[in-house]
Design an enzyme around this catalytic site. Structure first.
Site, mmCIF file in Angstrom:
data_model
loop_
_atom_site.group_PDB
_atom_site.id
_atom_site.type_symbol
_atom_site.label_atom_id
_atom_site.label_comp_id
_atom_site.label_asym_id
_atom_site.label_seq_id
_atom_site.Cartn_x
_atom_site.Cartn_y
_atom_site.Cartn_z
ATOM 1 N N GLU A 180 9.642 -3.903 10.193
ATOM 2 C CA GLU A 180 9.965 -2.581 9.631
ATOM 3 C C GLU A 180 10.372 -1.592 10.718
ATOM 4 O O GLU A 180 9.745 -1.515 11.782
ATOM 5 C CB GLU A 180 8.742 -2.018 8.870
ATOM 6 N N GLU A 204 -0.923 -5.525 8.617
ATOM 7 C CA GLU A 204 -0.132 -4.846 9.640
ATOM 8 C C GLU A 204 -0.752 -5.103 11.011
ATOM 9 O O GLU A 204 -1.975 -4.997 11.171
ATOM 10 C CB GLU A 204 -0.075 -3.341 9.372
ATOM 11 N N ASP A 221 -1.059 -6.163 -0.094
ATOM 12 C CA ASP A 221 -1.389 -5.549 1.196
ATOM 13 C C ASP A 221 -2.888 -5.381 1.378
ATOM 14 O O ASP A 221 -3.596 -4.962 0.450
ATOM 15 C CB ASP A 221 -0.780 -4.140 1.252
ATOM 16 N N ASP A 253 0.834 -1.203 0.000
ATOM 17 C CA ASP A 253 0.000 0.000 0.000
ATOM 18 C C ASP A 253 0.871 1.258 0.000
ATOM 19 O O ASP A 253 0.354 2.378 -0.032
ATOM 20 C CB ASP A 253 -1.028 -0.013 1.130
ATOM 21 N N SER A 254 2.199 1.067 -0.006
ATOM 22 C CA SER A 254 3.118 2.194 -0.248
ATOM 23 C C SER A 254 2.790 2.844 -1.592
ATOM 24 O O SER A 254 3.193 3.979 -1.844
ATOM 25 C CB SER A 254 4.570 1.716 -0.235
ATOM 26 N N LYS A 278 -0.883 -9.451 3.014
ATOM 27 C CA LYS A 278 -0.079 -8.946 4.136
ATOM 28 C C LYS A 278 -0.952 -8.029 4.993
ATOM 29 O O LYS A 278 -1.704 -7.212 4.457
ATOM 30 C CB LYS A 278 1.157 -8.195 3.644
#
Ligand code: KIV
Length: 278
Positions: free
Chosen positions: A196, A129, A97, A58-59, A127
């Protein structure tokens, strides 16, 4: 055939498809290499370099869509970009993501959202978070046969709660918290985890404690693998380059120079030349 020649051209296609179980088996072995990609051409380039995991991160909200952080990325954005990456038919594993608030609210919603990334967009894993807080959601996804990559430490979707993009786990208590989160992700059944923005020592400690591979980004050399954002490593994102990112080629500057040459040649009549006319 040398190792490097196998990575490019027709031999690159002879590589075996990378699966989640391949990644799991790399714990403590050959380092896992991951790079982000957000479209078809980028995925072809990354795959041609013999990378193991393509992360549709999602960057993309920051480096492609121009948002100040990742919180505005929608599930539709992720489906759109993941589908483009999947159409490249890569040997690399494609992980997508789950963006802000599409996981971590309810297991039922998370399964539906992850299902879209797998069914509509062709992702092979998702993925998420978070740590302890989402352990049961990770378990619910895995029970539904959706492979999960975890992500702890500096989790960019929590930028507002964390008070900015700050390195995590600097104190003993904070380090223990990140480790607890990582253990919870493993207990949930994830096949790997991104670490991260944490001190290298903590990256090494978590890697030692876990049975699943750790993939670091700003987490030091002790992880089982590394991931970088495509735009950072090629200097295609001009706003800033994070400290943890190494610029392997200044493609951004080369691109700007090429565009400037084009402008000059159109203006002075040198383009199009004989070779570019019918
Ligand atoms: O969104 C992303 O690209 C990521 C990586 C930085 C790990 O989550």
């Amino acid at each position: 055939m040398s190792a490097s020649s196998a990575k490019y051209g027709p031999d690159a296609d002879k590589r075996k498809k990378v699966t989640t179980t391949d990644i799991l088996s790399r714990k403590g072995g050959e380092k896992i290499v991951s790079v982000t990609a957000y479209d078809y051409s980028m995925a072809k380039l990354v795959d041609g370099a013999g990378v193991d995991v393509i992360l549709v991160g999602d960057s993309l909200g920051m480096v492609v869509l121009g948002y100040p952080d990742t919180t505005r990325v929608t599930l539709d954005d992720m489906v759109h970009h993941t589908a483009a990456v999947s159409r490249a038919g890569t040997k690399a594993l494609v992980v997508a993501d789950l963006p802000f608030l599409t996981a971590g609210v309810s297991a039922r919603d998370t399964i539906g959202n992850a299902g879209r990334l797998i069914r509509e967009a062709g992702a092979e894993a998702v993925k998420l978070e978070g740590g302890l807080r989402i352990r049961d959601e990770i378990r619910a996804l895995v029970d539904c046969q959706i492979p999960v990559m975890g992500h702890v430490g500096l989790t960019p979707q929590s930028v507002h709660a964390l008070g900015g993009f700050k390195v995590q786990g600097r104190t003993r208590e904070a380090a223990d918290r990140v480790l607890r989160d990582a253990v919870a992700v493993q207990e949930g059944g994830a096949f790997s985890i991104v670490l991260e923005g944490i001190p290298s020592q903590l990256g090494e400690r978590i890697t030692r404690e876990l049975d699943i591979p750790t993939i670091g980004i700003g987490a030091g050399p002790g992880c089982d693998g590394q991931v970088l954002v495509f735009h950072d490593m090629l200097h295609l994102f001009l706003d800033f380059t994070p400290k943890f990112a190494k610029v392997y080629a200044d493609v951004g500057t080369a691109t700007r120079d090429a565009l400037e040459s084009y402008r000059v040649e159109v203006r002075n009549g040198r383009f199009p030349g004989k070779d570019h006319c019918y």
